[in-house]
Design a protein around this motif. Structure first.
Motif, PDB file in Angstrom:
ATOM      1  N   TYR A 264       0.831  -1.201   0.000  1.00 56.79           N
ATOM      2  CA  TYR A 264       0.000   0.000   0.000  1.00 56.79           C
ATOM      3  C   TYR A 264       0.865   1.250   0.000  1.00 56.79           C
ATOM      4  N   ARG A 265       0.269   2.358  -0.444  1.00 57.19           N
ATOM      5  CA  ARG A 265       0.881   3.677  -0.365  1.00 57.19           C
ATOM      6  C   ARG A 265      -0.186   4.659   0.110  1.00 57.19           C
ATOM      7  N   PHE A 266       0.241   5.833   0.563  1.00 54.41           N
ATOM      8  CA  PHE A 266      -0.726   6.866   0.943  1.00 54.41           C
ATOM      9  C   PHE A 266      -1.408   7.423  -0.315  1.00 54.41           C
ATOM     10  N   ARG A 267      -2.650   7.873  -0.138  1.00 52.46           N
ATOM     11  CA  ARG A 267      -3.385   8.430  -1.278  1.00 52.46           C
ATOM     12  C   ARG A 267      -2.833   9.807  -1.636  1.00 52.46           C
ATOM     13  N   ARG A 268      -2.511   9.994  -2.872  1.00 44.86           N
ATOM     14  CA  ARG A 268      -1.917  11.248  -3.329  1.00 44.86           C
ATOM     15  C   ARG A 268      -2.875  12.422  -3.105  1.00 44.86           C
ATOM     16  N   GLY A 269      -2.357  13.496  -2.508  1.00 50.89           N
ATOM     17  CA  GLY A 269      -3.135  14.714  -2.337  1.00 50.89           C
ATOM     18  C   GLY A 269      -4.106  14.702  -1.166  1.00 50.89           C
ATOM     19  N   ILE A 270      -4.276  13.559  -0.507  1.00 51.74           N
ATOM     20  CA  ILE A 270      -5.156  13.467   0.657  1.00 51.74           C
ATOM     21  C   ILE A 270      -4.291  13.410   1.911  1.00 51.74           C
ATOM     22  N   ASP A 271      -4.672  14.200   2.932  1.00 49.17           N
ATOM     23  CA  ASP A 271      -3.892  14.267   4.174  1.00 49.17           C
ATOM     24  C   ASP A 271      -2.447  14.718   3.897  1.00 49.17           C
ATOM     25  N   GLY A 272      -2.277  15.483   2.837  1.00 46.91           N
ATOM     26  CA  GLY A 272      -0.935  15.920   2.476  1.00 46.91           C
ATOM     27  C   GLY A 272      -0.106  14.828   1.841  1.00 46.91           C
ATOM     28  N   GLY A 273      -0.770  13.807   1.280  1.00 51.51           N
ATOM     29  CA  GLY A 273      -0.044  12.698   0.661  1.00 51.51           C
ATOM     30  C   GLY A 273       0.835  13.174  -0.486  1.00 51.51           C
ATOM     31  N   SER A 274       2.078  12.708  -0.517  1.00 46.87           N
ATOM     32  CA  SER A 274       3.020  13.114  -1.551  1.00 46.87           C
ATOM     33  C   SER A 274       2.639  12.504  -2.897  1.00 46.87           C
ATOM     34  N   GLU A 275       3.262  13.017  -3.965  1.00 46.10           N
ATOM     35  CA  GLU A 275       2.942  12.552  -5.308  1.00 46.10           C
ATOM     36  C   GLU A 275       3.239  11.061  -5.468  1.00 46.10           C
ATOM     37  N   ASN A 276       4.313  10.582  -4.826  1.00 46.50           N
ATOM     38  CA  ASN A 276       4.634   9.156  -4.948  1.00 46.50           C
ATOM     39  C   ASN A 276       3.946   8.307  -3.884  1.00 46.50           C
ATOM     40  N   GLY A 277       3.199   8.938  -2.975  1.00 51.42           N
ATOM     41  CA  GLY A 277       2.447   8.185  -1.975  1.00 51.42           C
ATOM     42  C   GLY A 277       3.273   7.671  -0.815  1.00 51.42           C
ATOM     43  N   ARG A 278       4.494   8.156  -0.674  1.00 49.97           N
ATOM     44  CA  ARG A 278       5.350   7.641   0.397  1.00 49.97           C
ATOM     45  C   ARG A 278       5.096   8.337   1.742  1.00 49.97           C
ATOM     46  N   THR A 279       4.726   9.610   1.726  1.00 53.08           N
ATOM     47  CA  THR A 279       4.581  10.376   2.967  1.00 53.08           C
ATOM     48  C   THR A 279       3.253  11.120   3.004  1.00 53.08           C
ATOM     49  N   VAL A 280       2.901  11.571   4.208  1.00 56.19           N
ATOM     50  CA  VAL A 280       1.790  12.495   4.402  1.00 56.19           C
ATOM     51  C   VAL A 280       2.334  13.726   5.124  1.00 56.19           C
ATOM     52  N   ALA A 281       1.505  14.746   5.257  1.00 60.46           N
ATOM     53  CA  ALA A 281       1.940  15.975   5.917  1.00 60.46           C
ATOM     54  C   ALA A 281       2.202  15.706   7.403  1.00 60.46           C
ATOM     55  N   PRO A 282       3.212  16.355   7.991  1.00 60.29           N
ATOM     56  CA  PRO A 282       3.477  16.192   9.434  1.00 60.29           C
ATOM     57  C   PRO A 282       2.231  16.567  10.242  1.00 60.29           C
ATOM     58  N   PHE A 283       2.049  15.895  11.383  1.00 65.44           N
ATOM     59  CA  PHE A 283       0.885  16.146  12.223  1.00 65.44           C
ATOM     60  C   PHE A 283       1.283  16.004  13.685  1.00 65.44           C
ATOM     61  N   ARG A 284       0.444  16.510  14.588  1.00 64.98           N
ATOM     62  CA  ARG A 284       0.691  16.405  16.025  1.00 64.98           C
ATOM     63  C   ARG A 284      -0.371  15.509  16.643  1.00 64.98           C
ATOM     64  N   LEU A 285      -0.045  14.912  17.786  1.00 67.96           N
ATOM     65  CA  LEU A 285      -0.991  14.041  18.481  1.00 67.96           C
ATOM     66  C   LEU A 285      -0.859  14.209  19.988  1.00 67.96           C
TER      67      LEU A 285
END
Length: 216
Positions: free
Chosen positions: A122-143
């Motif tokens: 699986y990869r992250f969905r592009r453009g959702i939750d800050g998903g990168s173009e290649n689907g490897r990362t999402v935008a940083p977040f806090r918890l």
């Protein structure tokens, strides 16, 4: 030599010796102070490292296949109790093998092309939750402690240069294998942590069969 000159010379030597011994005493006092300061600094570093190690973030991560081609990931910060929050989490998908692209074949894809492709189920969905173009990362977040965030994921496909491979063979290759994640975590007052995690994907059917029957 006159007696006055003799006593004067003796006095000069005595003064020089006194100054020398005073310098020696001062030097050893300085060294003792330096040793004490170094010991204190070393103990402080050890204590800081101990606290850092005892505060390594703990996560509960679930990836559930919602349909044939996409899944939903939940990332929850569950501990340790003395870690009230993380100011920033950078999450990325690791490849199935850390040295992908290390050996290049003549006429094949470049190292950059190989590194740009997510090698896994699986990869992250592009453009959702800050998903990168290649689907490897999402935008940083806090918890905060005890809270979670959701991320959309899609099934990964074979790389475009793999003419002989098919989606079926790709799926077969990664069937039953985990999604490999890397979480880089930051909290004010601490050095950064890097937490590797492997998560197996569950299906809605598996989730249902794991629930207790009514009346049980």
């Amino acid at each position: 030599m006159e007696k006055v000159e003799i006593w004067s010379a003796i006095g000069t030597v005595a003064s020089a010796l006194a100054a020398f011994f005073a310098l020696v005493v001062a030097y050893f006092a300085y060294r003792a102070g330096q040793t004490s300061a170094d010991s204190t600094a070393a103990l402080t570093r050890i204590e800081t490292r101990r606290i850092w190690a005892e505060t390594i973030p703990q996560f509960r991560i679930l990836i559930q296949a919602e349909a044939d081609t996409y899944a939903l990931m939940r990332v929850e910060l569950v501990g340790p109790p003395n870690l009230d929050r993380l100011d920033e989490i950078q999450i990325s998908i690791r490849d199935d093998y850390h040295a992908r692209g290390a050996s290049q074949v003549a006429g094949g894809p470049t190292a950059e092309e190989v590194a740009n492709h997510v090698w896994g189920p699986y990869r992250f969905r592009r453009g959702i939750d800050g998903g990168s173009e290649n689907g490897r990362t999402v935008a940083p977040f806090r918890l905060p402690l005890g809270e979670g965030s959701y991320f959309a994921m899609d099934r990964q496909f074979p790389p475009p240069w793999n003419k002989s491979g098919t989606e079926t063979s790709w799926r077969r290759e990664y069937e039953g294998k985990p999604v490999r994640l890397l979480l880089r975590c930051m909290r004010e007052g601490f050095g950064p942590w890097t937490v590797p995690v492997e998560v197996f994907v569950t299906s809605l059917q598996e989730e249902a069969t794991s629930l207790p029957a009514e009346g049980a």
